[in-house]
Write an enzyme that holds these catalytic residues in place. Structure first.
Site, PDB file in Angstrom:
ATOM      1  N   SER A  81       0.847  -1.192   0.000  1.00 60.65           N
ATOM      2  CA  SER A  81       0.000   0.000   0.000  1.00 60.65           C
ATOM      3  C   SER A  81       0.880   1.239   0.000  1.00 60.65           C
ATOM      4  O   SER A  81       0.408   2.352   0.020  1.00 60.65           O
ATOM      5  CB  SER A  81      -0.896   0.001   1.238  1.00 60.65           C
ATOM      6  N   GLU A 207      14.462   1.642  13.957  1.00 56.80           N
ATOM      7  CA  GLU A 207      13.070   1.291  13.694  1.00 56.80           C
ATOM      8  C   GLU A 207      12.161   1.965  14.720  1.00 56.80           C
ATOM      9  O   GLU A 207      12.640   2.478  15.732  1.00 56.80           O
ATOM     10  CB  GLU A 207      12.888  -0.222  13.693  1.00 56.80           C
ATOM     11  N   SER A 307      15.021   8.547   4.239  1.00 57.45           N
ATOM     12  CA  SER A 307      14.601   7.518   3.280  1.00 57.45           C
ATOM     13  C   SER A 307      13.439   7.908   2.375  1.00 57.45           C
ATOM     14  O   SER A 307      13.303   7.339   1.290  1.00 57.45           O
ATOM     15  CB  SER A 307      14.271   6.222   4.023  1.00 57.45           C
TER      16      SER A 307
HETATM   17  C1  LIG Z   1      10.182   0.965   2.824  1.00 64.03           C
HETATM   18  C2  LIG Z   1      10.678   2.156   3.567  1.00 64.03           C
HETATM   19  C3  LIG Z   1      11.562   2.024   4.657  1.00 64.03           C
HETATM   20  C4  LIG Z   1      12.017   0.685   5.183  1.00 64.03           C
HETATM   21  O1  LIG Z   1      12.762  -0.005   4.225  1.00 64.03           O
HETATM   22  P1  LIG Z   1      13.038  -1.572   4.359  1.00 64.03           P
HETATM   23  O2  LIG Z   1      13.839  -1.917   3.171  1.00 64.03           O
HETATM   24  O3  LIG Z   1      11.711  -2.261   4.405  1.00 64.03           O
HETATM   25  O4  LIG Z   1      13.768  -1.760   5.652  1.00 64.03           O
HETATM   26  C5  LIG Z   1      12.042   3.178   5.256  1.00 64.03           C
HETATM   27  N1  LIG Z   1      11.642   4.402   4.837  1.00 64.03           N
HETATM   28  C6  LIG Z   1      10.792   4.566   3.804  1.00 64.03           C
HETATM   29  C7  LIG Z   1      10.416   5.941   3.402  1.00 64.03           C
HETATM   30  C8  LIG Z   1      10.285   3.442   3.135  1.00 64.03           C
HETATM   31  O5  LIG Z   1       9.421   3.613   2.114  1.00 64.03           O
END
Ligand SMILES: *Cc1c(COP(=O)(O)O)cnc(C)c1O
Length: 322
Positions: A81, A207, A307
Site C-alpha cells: 500500500s 526502527e 529515506s
Molecule cells: C520501505 C521504507 C523504509 C524501510 O525499508 P526496508 O527496506 O523495508 O527496511 C524506510 N523508509 C521509507 C520511506 C520506506 O518507504
C-alpha cells in the site's frame, strides 16, 4: 565464514550502473545548526528527493531491469500500500512492463491514484478477510507474472544499497551511519556498501519504538515476528525482517536502535524548519536516533539516510501541530 548465497558489494555496484540515468543521484545536504546541536559533522542523504519520493525506486528499477524478455512481456506483480507499489509501477512504466499492484481496499486514495498514475493496474482486496500474499501468488501463477517482494530479494536490496554508495562516493569515509529499518532491504544493501567503502563506520538500523522486532532479532540472533506496530512511521510497520536481509544485517550491522513517534515528529520539524525538507515519519528515523547519541558522536563524521518524503500535506501539518 562468508555465506556465498548472500548478495555482495559487487551486486550493489552493478545496480548502480543499471539505475544510472534513471534514478536521481540525490543531494547530500548539511546543516550548520544540526552540526552545532550534535557537536558533529552531519551528512544527510536526501532520498525524499528521489523519483516517486523514496529510495524504493532504486531497488524496484534494479530488479525489473533484470527481467528476461518473457518476464517483461508477462509483467510484474507486487503487493503493497506504500512506496514499494509506486516504485514498481513507475519502474515498470519506464521499462515497458505491465504492472499489477495488490492494495488494501482502504489504502489512501492518494496512494492508489499515484500508483494508477504511473500506469499500474490496481487490484484491491479486503485486508480483514483476504491474504494479499496469497492473492499475489495466485496472480503470479495464473498469469505468469513475476512477484517482486518489497525487501527480501537480492536485486531489490542491492538496488537500495546504491544510496549509501553514492553517499560514500561523495563525502568519503564516515564514522557512523544511521538508516531507517522496516523489513531490512535498505539497511542490508547499505551494509554491503558500508563494509566495502567505509569498513570502520559504525552502522545503525533505526526502527519505530512501537515495533522493535528488528532490534529483538538482531540481539537474539533469530528472526522475531510481532503484530503490526501502531506508529506514525507507516513505511516501517513491518512484522519481521527477511531471511536474506537478516543474514546481512546480523553479519554487518553494529546495532539496531529505536525512535519514538514524538522523536520522529521533532526530527521532521527540524528538517522542515531548518533544511526546508518535507520528510515522511519513517524518513526521520535515522536523524531521530542520531540526535539522542550526542556524546558518542561528538567530533565525528555522521551520515543519515533520509529515506522518503511521501506524506500527505494535511497529515504532515497535523503531526507537526499536534
Ligand atoms: C520501505 C521504507 C523504509 C524501510 O525499508 P526496508 O527496506 O523495508 O527496511 C524506510 N523508509 C521509507 C520511506 C520506506 O518507504
Amino acid at each position: 565464514m562468508t555465506d556465498l548465497s548472500l548478495p555482495t558489494y559487487d551486486d550493489v555496484a552493478a545496480a548502480a550502473r543499471r539505475i544510472e540515468g534513471h534514478a536521481h543521484r540525490t543531494p547530500v545536504m548539511t546543516s550548520r545548526t544540526a552540526d552545532d546541536q550534535l557537536g558533529a559533522q552531519l551528512f544527510f542523504k536526501c532520498e525524499n528527493l528521489q523519483r516517486m519520493g523514496a529510495f524504493k525506486f532504486r531497488g524496484a528499477f534494479n530488479a525489473l531491469s533484470q527481467f528476461t524478455p518473457e518476464q517483461k512481456r508477462a509483467g510484474v506483480v507486487a503487493f503493497s500500500s506504500g512506496n514499494h507499489a509506486q516504485a514498481i509501477a513507475l519502474s515498470a512504466k519506464l521499462l515497458g512492463i505491465p504492472a499489477t499492484i495488490v492494495m488494501p481496499h482502504d489504502a489512501p486514495a492518494a496512494k492508489v491514484a499515484a500508483t494508477k498514475g504511473y500506469g499500474g493496474q490496481v487490484i484491491v482486496y479486503d485486508r480483514y478477510t483476504e491474504d494479499r500474499e496469497q492473492i499475489g501468488r495466485r496472480l503470479a501463477q495464473e498469469h505468469g507474472l513475476t512477484l517482486i517482494p518489497p525487501y527480501d530479494h537480492p536485486h531489490v536490496l542491492a538496488g537500495q544499497g546504491t544510496a549509501a554508495k553514492e553517499l560514500f562516493d561523495e563525502v568519503g569515509r564516515l564514522d557512523a551511519l544511521f538508516v531507517p529499518l522496516g523489513g531490512g532491504g535498505l539497511l542490508s544493501g547499505t551494509a554491503l556498501a558500508t563494509r566495502a567503502l567505509s569498513p570502520e563506520c559504525k552502522l545503525y538500523g533505526v526502527e519505530p519504538a512501537a515495533g522493535n522486532d528488528g532490534q529483538q532479532s538482531f540481539r537474539s540472533g533469530a528472526i522475531v515476528h510481532i503484530d503490526t506496530p501502531q506508529t506514525i512511521a507507516d513505511g516501517a510497520q513491518t512484522q519481521h525482517l527477511g531471511q536474506i536481509t537478516f543474514g546481512i544485517i546480523r553479519r554487518d550491522v553494529d546495532d539496531v536502535l529505536t525512535a519514538s513517534d514524538a522523536e520522529l515528529v521533532d526530527a521532521m520539524r527540524f528538517m522542515a524548519e531548518r533544511m526546508k525538507l518535507i520528510v515522511e515519519p519513517t524518513g526521520g528515523l535515522g536523524f531521530a536516533a542520531a540526535r539522542r547519541m550526542k556524546d558518542e558522536l561528538a567530533g565525528k563524521r555522521v551520515g543519515v539516510i533520509v529515506s522518503g518524503g511521501n506524506v500527505d500535506l494535511t497529515r504532515f501539518c497535523a503531526l507537526l501541530a499536534g
